[in-house]
Enzyme design. Structure first.
Site, PDB file in Angstrom:
ATOM      1  N   ASN A   1      42.005  43.881  38.305  1.00 35.02           N
ATOM      2  CA  ASN A   1      41.205  43.445  39.465  1.00 35.02           C
ATOM      3  C   ASN A   1      39.870  42.888  39.011  1.00 35.02           C
ATOM      4  O   ASN A   1      38.872  43.033  39.682  1.00 35.02           O
ATOM      5  CB  ASN A   1      40.915  44.592  40.445  1.00 35.02           C
ATOM      6  CG  ASN A   1      42.178  45.236  40.932  1.00 35.02           C
ATOM      7  OD1 ASN A   1      43.161  44.553  41.177  1.00 35.02           O
ATOM      8  ND2 ASN A   1      42.157  46.556  41.064  1.00 35.02           N
ATOM      9  N   CYS A   2      39.888  42.277  37.837  1.00 30.67           N
ATOM     10  CA  CYS A   2      38.623  41.888  37.224  1.00 30.67           C
ATOM     11  C   CYS A   2      37.933  40.793  37.999  1.00 30.67           C
ATOM     12  O   CYS A   2      36.733  40.800  38.167  1.00 30.67           O
ATOM     13  CB  CYS A   2      38.888  41.433  35.793  1.00 30.67           C
ATOM     14  SG  CYS A   2      37.463  40.723  35.013  1.00 30.67           S
TER      15      CYS A   2
END
Lengths: 135, 96, 108, 116
Positions: free
Chosen positions: C106-107
């Site tokens: 989920n960067c």
């Protein structure tokens, strides 16, 4: 002078660089001069500034605490990059649950989010200033 | 990259000590219209005889004082209020 | 017919060890999401597995997943509506799970 | 408005370069024009046939090769640094543009940043 909006990016860690303290001195002067800080974004090694567990000796400055106080007093949003944070063990309660970890240590008022917030600063703020480590 | 772009005055904020690869790259990248500010370990350049600094160069007073370099007069010093003014004045800023 | 020796998965249904993936395992993970895999699903799954092999990473965000599919398979498939229909929820996450790839960070 | 992310640290010894790559990917994700410049020891990112299995890391060569798919506009390398590290055209990964003059490259972008 026209007030400007700033995003500050800190990539140097406390106690292995001067970045958090230089950034804090700069941030304080920004507000004195009437500028606005849109966001403080911690990236790479800089995420260690958001550890609630950093405990220097009592006669030394606690940089995470100093920063947290400054952010809270001035209602400045502060984001810790999630990928940098997870790698280095900076964890909030959401990530603790997701990865089934034994604890969490994210210092309030820092929040965990993605690089999208850095991109937003790049687009919306008048200035983006970086504070890197110096090694 | 073939065409030469028009120079846009840039504020360079350098915190690496002399001898660091990025210190060298920064000095190469500075153009005549640019402003350089030495912060943190970069203020050691004031004492380093092997370094040639550009004309438009200032050093952070707090970092100079901390390292007992205030006798070195190769550049003027500035405080954080002045650094803020320089960042407001330059739309292009590079932190090295 | 559910397979009996399903390899271990984490709390979000991702395989603990990506090497244990087989098409049958993929079918089972999809079934848990109420997805029956068709040829159009397999096209994306194979693309993702190929992408992972070439680049040693999954597309790091849903937007980049859509971009990469568009680059490889064209505009008709590289759009979020098409991918959302095939892989409901967050398409990149759902598709990575079925394809046996690691959980995205989920960067971005 | 375009952003140039500079990588001047060699691969594998630190994570700074990978974090530079994440920055450029996220700009691309939001359709912001972005380019990467490799200079100094950073040009060693661009050497073909890296095999980092035995040091327990992923190949930055393979990671970097995803950049064009995501819409990263340009991958640039400083010519003098390539020469210094013996990187001729045969050793370089594909899709790299050589740049002679650092000042020109930087002036072509409105933002210039390092990952760390």
């Amino acid at each position: 002078m026209t007030p400007l909006s700033y995003t500050l990016v800190i990539t140097g860690a406390p106690w292995s660089s001067q970045a958090p303290q230089s950034a804090l001195a700069f941030a304080r002067e920004l507000l004195v001069a009437g500028h606005r800080i849109d966001r403080v974004f911690l990236y790479g090694e800089g995420v260690l500034l958001a550890s609630a567990l950093a405990t220097p000796p009592s006669d030394e400055v606690n940089w995470p605490k100093q920063w947290a106080g400054f952010l809270a007093d001035n209602a400045i949003p502060a984001t810790v990059c999630i990928a940098s944070a997870l790698r280095r063990g900076i964890i909030d309660d959401t990530e603790q649950a997701r990865y089934e970890l034994p604890g969490n240590n994210l210092l309030e008022p820092f929040g965990i989010a993605g690089l999208g917030e850095w991109v937003e600063g790049n687009v919306k703020s008048d200035r983006v200033i970086y504070f890197h480590g110096s090694n | 990259m073939t065409s030469t772009q028009p120079a846009n005055p840039t504020l360079h904020i350098l915190n690496k000590p002399p001898g660091h690869p990025r210190f060298e790259t920064c000095l190469q990248a500075i153009q005549d219209c640019d402003q350089l500010v030495l912060t943190e370990n970069a203020v050691l350049a004031l004492a380093d005889r092997s370094v040639t600094l550009p004309a438009a160069c200032k050093a952070m007073k707090a970092d100079v004082d901390a390292r007992a370099l205030n006798e070195q007069t190769r550049t003027g010093t500035i405080d954080y209020a002045e650094l803020v003014r320089l960042t407001a004045k330059h739309s292009r800023i590079i932190s090295w | 017919m559910p397979i009996t020796d399903m390899p271990p998965r984490n709390n979000e249904g991702f395989l603990e060890d990506a090497n244990q993936w087989t098409p049958e395992v993929g079918r089972q993970i999809a079934a848990d999401d109420q997805i029956e895999l068709s040829e159009t699903h397999w096209e994306i799954i194979e693309f993702l597995r190929g992408f992972y092999k070439s680049h040693e990473m999954s597309p790091p965000s849903n937007r980049l997943f859509v971009k990469a599919v568009k680059e490889a398979l064209g505009e008709e498939k590289g759009n979020s509506i098409y991918l959302m229909q095939l892989f409901p929820g967050t398409p990149a996450k759902t598709a990575c799970r079925i394809a046996g790839l690691p959980r995205p960070t989920n960067c971005l | 408005m375009s952003t140039l992310i500079i990588v001047d640290q060699p691969p594998y010894g630190t994570w700074a370069g990978r974090e530079a790559l994440d920055m450029v990917f996220s700009l691309a994700a939001f359709d912001q024009p972005a380019a990467l410049l490799f200079t100094g020891a950073g040009v060693n990112w661009l050497r073909k046939q890296q095999a980092p299995d035995a040091i327990g890391q992923k190949s930055v060569e393979k990671n970097l090769s995803a950049a064009p798919m995501f819409g990263v506009e340009e991958i640039l390398a400083d010519t003098a640094s390539c020469e210094r590290f013996g990187l001729g055209p045969e050793q370089l990964v594909s899709g790299v543009t050589l740049a002679e003059n650092l000042q020109d490259v930087m002036n072509a972008h409105s933002n210039v940043a390092f990952a760390g």
